[in-house]
Write an enzyme that holds these catalytic residues in place. Structure first.
Site, PDB file in Angstrom:
ATOM      1  N   GLU A  79      -9.197  -2.440   5.849  1.00 39.87           N
ATOM      2  CA  GLU A  79      -9.545  -3.832   6.109  1.00 39.87           C
ATOM      3  C   GLU A  79     -10.797  -3.890   6.967  1.00 39.87           C
ATOM      4  O   GLU A  79     -11.253  -2.881   7.497  1.00 39.87           O
ATOM      5  CB  GLU A  79      -8.402  -4.560   6.822  1.00 39.87           C
ATOM      6  CG  GLU A  79      -8.088  -3.993   8.204  1.00 39.87           C
ATOM      7  CD  GLU A  79      -6.845  -4.611   8.812  1.00 39.87           C
ATOM      8  OE1 GLU A  79      -5.821  -4.664   8.111  1.00 39.87           O
ATOM      9  OE2 GLU A  79      -6.903  -5.023   9.982  1.00 39.87           O
TER      10      GLU A  79
ATOM     11  N   HIS B 204       2.054  -0.135  15.034  1.00 43.68           N
ATOM     12  CA  HIS B 204       0.764  -0.538  14.481  1.00 43.68           C
ATOM     13  C   HIS B 204      -0.178  -1.124  15.533  1.00 43.68           C
ATOM     14  O   HIS B 204      -1.232  -1.657  15.184  1.00 43.68           O
ATOM     15  CB  HIS B 204       0.942  -1.532  13.322  1.00 43.68           C
ATOM     16  CG  HIS B 204       1.841  -1.034  12.243  1.00 43.68           C
ATOM     17  ND1 HIS B 204       1.531   0.045  11.453  1.00 43.68           N
ATOM     18  CD2 HIS B 204       3.068  -1.455  11.828  1.00 43.68           C
ATOM     19  CE1 HIS B 204       2.510   0.263  10.598  1.00 43.68           C
ATOM     20  NE2 HIS B 204       3.456  -0.624  10.808  1.00 43.68           N
TER      21      HIS B 204
ATOM     22  N   GLU C 278       0.847  -1.191   0.000  1.00 42.11           N
ATOM     23  CA  GLU C 278       0.000   0.000   0.000  1.00 42.11           C
ATOM     24  C   GLU C 278       0.883   1.242   0.000  1.00 42.11           C
ATOM     25  O   GLU C 278       1.969   1.244   0.596  1.00 42.11           O
ATOM     26  CB  GLU C 278      -0.894   0.050   1.247  1.00 42.11           C
ATOM     27  CG  GLU C 278      -2.060  -0.897   1.239  1.00 42.11           C
ATOM     28  CD  GLU C 278      -2.924  -0.743   2.487  1.00 42.11           C
ATOM     29  OE1 GLU C 278      -2.557   0.068   3.364  1.00 42.11           O
ATOM     30  OE2 GLU C 278      -3.948  -1.418   2.582  1.00 42.11           O
TER      31      GLU C 278
ATOM     32  N   ARG D  40     -15.016  -9.286  13.919  1.00 40.23           N
ATOM     33  CA  ARG D  40     -15.137  -9.676  15.327  1.00 40.23           C
ATOM     34  C   ARG D  40     -15.408  -8.426  16.146  1.00 40.23           C
ATOM     35  O   ARG D  40     -15.448  -7.309  15.629  1.00 40.23           O
ATOM     36  CB  ARG D  40     -13.833 -10.299  15.804  1.00 40.23           C
ATOM     37  CG  ARG D  40     -12.617  -9.409  15.562  1.00 40.23           C
ATOM     38  CD  ARG D  40     -11.359  -9.933  16.197  1.00 40.23           C
ATOM     39  NE  ARG D  40     -10.158  -9.256  15.726  1.00 40.23           N
ATOM     40  CZ  ARG D  40      -9.722  -8.070  16.153  1.00 40.23           C
ATOM     41  NH1 ARG D  40     -10.429  -7.406  17.066  1.00 40.23           N
ATOM     42  NH2 ARG D  40      -8.616  -7.539  15.676  1.00 40.23           N
TER      43      ARG D  40
END
Length: 648
Positions: free
Chosen positions: A293, A235, A200, A297
């Site tokens: 993304e 991250h 990306e 969940r």
């Protein structure tokens, strides 16, 4: 409706699910490994089943054992929580095939969104904007390098099966690409059994914005607004909040509508999160926000959404899994105030955030109990142990405020600052509390202009100094000199800028009646002079009696004060000894005995607590001993290598 629920998880999220299930009258079953035999979630559940040894690969990641535990106890549903098997489509299908209710999305939805390259193609087809990049099938180093060169640096390498910050590497220059690719693939293979990657374009002023969505089997999909998770380290999210600062109504409507389209594209059921990356170089604009993304969940940071909407997302999960429709329609959902969550970890920021294991000798939050503004979600308690086997989270601390005139965010910051600064006290392991307090004070966060690079940019300014004020030292001296009778100063309220709603404490002794004006205290074994004051007024400070002294907590820093020096019991290693900072597995060795190395050069990589930790040369020299190889299991403080300084 579900009658008995097995929670296929541990720690904080297991306790969180048990709390809602109990309120709904649903019996609960916990599962546990050897390390968790005495864990809080095990005792809170109605039943508990042992499923294996301490490593997750032998317990929490073994789906057959979990399904067998459900059958053994008569559970009719399984909730996966987050992490472990929560986004494993094969496990979800196995649960369904066993005749059990899967509290989560359809396996087909998990598969569709589980591989980031395929998900991006699907999102393009659904009209959801995505970032420029490469998602091709040719995974050769040569092709990936060529595509990275074409996209332009910096570029981001991401594991197609990744999540939770795993399998991601930023590459700033072409010369670094192959080494970063190798590291990313190794981590992806270990974490997801899939080392394929995508590329990306790295956005230079990135904000991480995500939208909570919820769908049901009747075709309904709603959103519960956005969260800002821009404050990240490697991250991994550190502080999350809702709503996103600087988000106007038009941009919110656009991004939330895109999130709903994304969920509908995969016939989504249950709780899910659509993650976007925003180019905030010109503020938050709809035409500069791109799909990254989907997490299929419940998210770690779901409490901030619950606080601003008044919705119990776990209850919604259980109801939707039972066949009910989403409880509220879109027009019935609204934002009330502002909520911020901080993740309190057992880790040492001064040592590169290495996990800190050991017994929680003190874990107290009595001053938070009953507060309408602070919520604490935890899976540990005082006397418990932080082990090297799992994520070292101690608690999630969530502040919510609904002040008028647009001051809700400032109020929530103040509430959280007080909670982390002194109202929550931890001793026995290192924590990141002081780091979090300094992050809350940082101008980019206060102003709402932070990006995903803010923590890295602030660097060492976020590390605690360990310095205590003279007034705090005086209070510690008083508590130590008269521990049986002196009241212990402690902050009694929550601070909202600019006022501090604390009750001041007055203890002390007059200078003109004292034979001296100072007394020597030992802070963590180091001598320091503490003044003797005739009046002590403290805010946002806590003092707790412990064996051999007192624990002083202020600004997130906890120091042990005593009137006499105590040996630490630790021995200094030779400067060139490369020690294991924690138990773990050596996954890479870059040098051999006799090699010449330079200061900062990577020698080997240790994997522990789901993270890779590079160990480097402390100075220029020669590797004179190497006691491990790739695959070696090592214990804390084991000597892995020895570097002899040049010229010695």
């Amino acid at each position: 409706m579900i009658h008995k629920l097995l929670i296929a998880n541990r720690g904080e999220i297991a306790c969180r699910i048990i709390r809602t299930a109990r309120a709904m009258g649903i019996a609960t079953v916990a599962v546990y490994s050897d390390a968790d035999a005495k864990a809080l979630h095990v005792r809170q559940a109605d039943e508990a089943v042992h499923i294996g040894a301490s490593p997750a690969a032998e317990s929490y990641l073994v789906g057959d054992k979990i399904i067998a535990a459900a059958r053994e106890t008569g559970a009719d549903a399984i909730h996966p929580g987050y992490g472990f098997l929560s986004e494993n489509a094969g496990f979800a299908q196995a649960v369904i095939d066993a005749g059990l209710i899967w509290v989560g999305p359809r396996p087909s939805s998990i598969e569709a969104m589980g591989l980031k390259d395929a998900a991006k193609k699907l999102m393009r087809a659904a009209g959801v904007p995505v970032t420029p990049g490469y998602e091709g099938e040719d995974q050769s180093v040569e092709r990936l390098k060529a595509e990275a060169d074409a996209i332009g640096y910096p570029v981001l390498i991401k594991a197609v099966a990744g999540g939770g910050g795993k399998g991601m590497r930023k590459v700033d220059a072409p010369a670094d690409f192959e080494a970063m690719l190798e590291s990313c693939r190794r981590e992806a293979k270990a974490s997801f059994s899939n080392d394929e990657v995508l590329l990306e374009k790295w956005i230079t002023s990135p904000r991480h914005i995500e939208v909570q969505v919820f769908g049901d089997a009747h075709g309904n999909v709603v959103h519960l607004f956005e969260r800002d998770c821009s404050l990240q380290r490697r991250h991994q999210k550190v502080i999350e909040e809702a709503p996103a600062p600087g988000m106007d109504a038009a941009t919110r409507e656009a991004i939330c509508a895109a999130a709903v389209r994304a969920a509908k594209a995969v016939d989504y059921e249950g709780a899910g999160t659509i993650e976007f990356i925003a180019d905030a170089s010109e503020g938050l604009r709809a035409d500069r926000i791109f799909f990254m993304e989907m997490n299929t969940r419940l998210q770690v940071e779901h409490p901030v959404t619950e606080e601003i909407t008044g919705v119990d997302l776990v209850e919604w999960q259980l109801r939707v899994a039972s066949g009910e429709a989403v409880p509220l329609q879109q027009e019935e959902l609204s934002i009330n105030g502002h909520a911020i969550e901080a993740r309190l970890y057992a880790e040492d920021p001064a040592k590169g955030f290495l996990p800190s294991t050991g017994k929680l000798q003190i874990f107290r939050f009595d001053d938070l109990q009953g507060s309408a503004n602070i919520r604490l979600d935890t899976g540990v308690e005082e006397g418990g142990t932080i082990t090297p086997y799992y994520d070292p989270m101690i608690a999630k601390v969530i502040a919510h405020d609904a002040l008028p005139d647009g001051h809700s965010r400032a109020g929530a910051i103040g509430q959280l600052h007080s909670a982390l600064g002194s109202l929550l006290r931890v001793h026995g392991v290192r924590t990141n509390a002081a780091f979090l307090v300094r992050l809350l004070d940082a101008a980019p966060f206060r102003e709402g202009t932070m990006t995903t690079g803010t923590i890295e940019a602030l660097g060492d300014s976020l590390l605690e100094t360990g310095i205590l004020s003279n007034m705090t030292l005086a209070a510690a001296a008083k508590a130590l000199s008269e521990p049986a009778t002196a009241p212990l100063p402690r902050s009694r309220g929550l601070a909202v800028p600019p006022k501090v709603r604390s009750v001041p404490f007055q203890v002390g002794f007059r200078l003109n009646t004292s034979p001296r004006e100072h007394v020597t205290l030992y802070l963590d074994g180091e001598p320091t002079e503490a003044p003797l004051a005739d009046q002590i007024i403290l805010t946002n400070t806590a003092i707790d009696l412990i064996a051999g002294g007192v624990l002083v907590t202020a600004q997130g820093t906890g120091r042990v004060a005593s009137l006499r020096a105590e040996g630490t019991g630790h021995h200094s290693a030779h400067d060139g000894d490369i020690l294991a900072p924690m138990p773990g597995k050596v996954i890479a060795v870059d040098v051999a005995e006799g090699d010449t190395v330079t200061a900062g050069q990577r020698l080997l990589v240790l994997e522990a607590m789901k993270m890779e930790h590079a160990l480097t040369a402390p100075f220029d020299g020669t590797v004179t001993a190497l006691s491990v190889s790739a695959g070696s299991q090592v214990q804390v403080e084991a000597v892995l290598a020895v570097v002899e300084a040049a010229g010695d």
